[in-house]
Design a protein around this motif. Structure first.
Motif, short mmCIF file in Angstrom:
data_model
loop_
_atom_site.label_atom_id
_atom_site.label_comp_id
_atom_site.label_asym_id
_atom_site.label_seq_id
_atom_site.Cartn_x
_atom_site.Cartn_y
_atom_site.Cartn_z
N ASP A 100 -8.73 94.30 47.99
CA ASP A 100 -7.64 93.39 47.63
C ASP A 100 -6.34 94.15 47.38
O ASP A 100 -5.26 93.73 47.82
CB ASP A 100 -8.02 92.60 46.37
CG ASP A 100 -9.18 91.64 46.61
OD1 ASP A 100 -9.42 91.30 47.78
OD2 ASP A 100 -9.84 91.26 45.64
N GLU A 104 -2.88 93.94 49.63
CA GLU A 104 -1.60 93.57 49.02
C GLU A 104 -0.54 94.63 49.28
O GLU A 104 0.62 94.32 49.59
CB GLU A 104 -1.78 93.37 47.51
CG GLU A 104 -0.56 92.83 46.81
CD GLU A 104 -0.20 91.44 47.31
OE1 GLU A 104 1.00 91.10 47.29
OE2 GLU A 104 -1.11 90.68 47.71
N VAL A 147 2.24 90.14 40.60
CA VAL A 147 1.40 91.14 41.24
C VAL A 147 1.54 92.50 40.57
O VAL A 147 0.56 93.23 40.38
CB VAL A 147 1.72 91.23 42.74
CG1 VAL A 147 1.00 92.41 43.38
CG2 VAL A 147 1.34 89.94 43.45
N TRP A 182 -5.62 85.73 43.62
CA TRP A 182 -5.45 86.69 42.53
C TRP A 182 -5.76 86.05 41.19
O TRP A 182 -6.40 86.67 40.33
CB TRP A 182 -4.01 87.22 42.54
CG TRP A 182 -3.78 88.33 43.52
CD1 TRP A 182 -3.23 88.22 44.76
CD2 TRP A 182 -4.11 89.70 43.35
NE1 TRP A 182 -3.20 89.45 45.38
CE2 TRP A 182 -3.72 90.38 44.53
CE3 TRP A 182 -4.68 90.43 42.32
CZ2 TRP A 182 -3.90 91.75 44.71
CZ3 TRP A 182 -4.85 91.81 42.49
CH2 TRP A 182 -4.46 92.45 43.66
#
Length: 261
Positions: A100, A104, A147, A182
């Motif tokens: 992940d 990203e 994020v 997320w």
């Protein structure tokens, strides 16, 4: 006369020795027990039965001890197998989390490379299924803030309300499937399974073309396993393998199918 008396005495002594030999140890019995049964007739029936009973008892106790040791070994093997499966499951989660993060990071690098110059005209286009860099500065800032709390600051609990706020403010964003995923991952890590399930289901149901769908299906299967819902877990894993067989998460799903079937 004296010679005759001496000879008679010796004869009586020999006869006594023959009639009553010295006691011996029975090696077939418990080593701590000594048999005083005469060798010429093996002792009485009661003594023989008592000897046999002690032999049987000793062998029975030895067999019981062996059975207990065997059961203990089987329990230890079973426990080790459970520990191994737990470690394998945790390793899969760590690998998935790393994927992940890499995805990203790759998305950000690609977005920067493809973003137009500041003085260039920005065409108005429909956002694609996968996340792309938005022309809305506030939208980008809001998503990057959420994020960064995960990637840079590692403030996982603080990132949850940030992603929730982003989803409320930008429900049609190209980042939406990523944001839902997320958020689901953060809730999953907090063991808030019901809330995490809702987020992963939204990825699958609302963003069918997103590259997050395979990972969301894998998470749904893992949640079902934690909830002891084997049938649902199998359904999610099969859906992932059948519809997204080329995805990395499909391999993990197949491994779980092999274990559960």
């Amino acid at each position: 006369m004296i010679k005759y008396s001496l000879l008679a005495a010796i004869t009586l002594v020999n006869a006594s020795v023959i009639a009553n030999p010295a006691p011996v140890t029975d090696i077939n019995r418990d080593r701590q027990t000594v048999s005083t049964t005469p060798l010429n007739n093996g002792g009485s029936v009661e003594q023989r039965l008592a000897t046999l009973e002690r032999i049987v008892e000793a062998r029975t106790e030895a067999q019981l001890r062996m059975a207990q040791q065997l059961q203990q070994l089987l329990d230890e093997v079973s426990e080790l197998r459970g520990v191994t499966e737990t470690h394998a499951y945790q390793l899969d989660e760590i690998l998935q989390r790393q994927r992940d993060l890499y995805q990203e990071i790759d998305r950000r690098v690609s977005a920067i490379q493809q973003s137009p110059p500041a003085n260039a005209a920005v065409p108005v286009v429909q956002p694609p299924a996968t996340a792309s860099y938005s022309s809305d500065v506030s939208e980008n800032d809001a998503y990057d803030k959420a994020v960064n709390m995960v990637l840079k600051d590692r403030r996982y609990d603080a990132a949850i309300p940030e992603f929730e706020s982003f989803i409320r403010n930008y429900p049609q964003s190209g980042y939406a499937p990523n944001a839902h995923y997320w958020l689901g991952q953060l809730l999953f890590n907090n063991n808030e399974l019901a809330k995490a399930k809702t987020q992963f289901e939204r990825v699958v149901n609302n963003f069918a073309q997103s590259n997050k769908v395979p990972d969301a299906l894998l998470k749904l299967g893992q949640i079902a396993e934690r909830e002891n819902d084997k049938n649902s877990a199998l359904r999610y894993y099969r859906q992932l393998v059948e519809k997204h067989g080329s995805a990395t998460s499909a391999r993990l799903a197949q491994e779980r199918l092999n274990v559960l079937n």
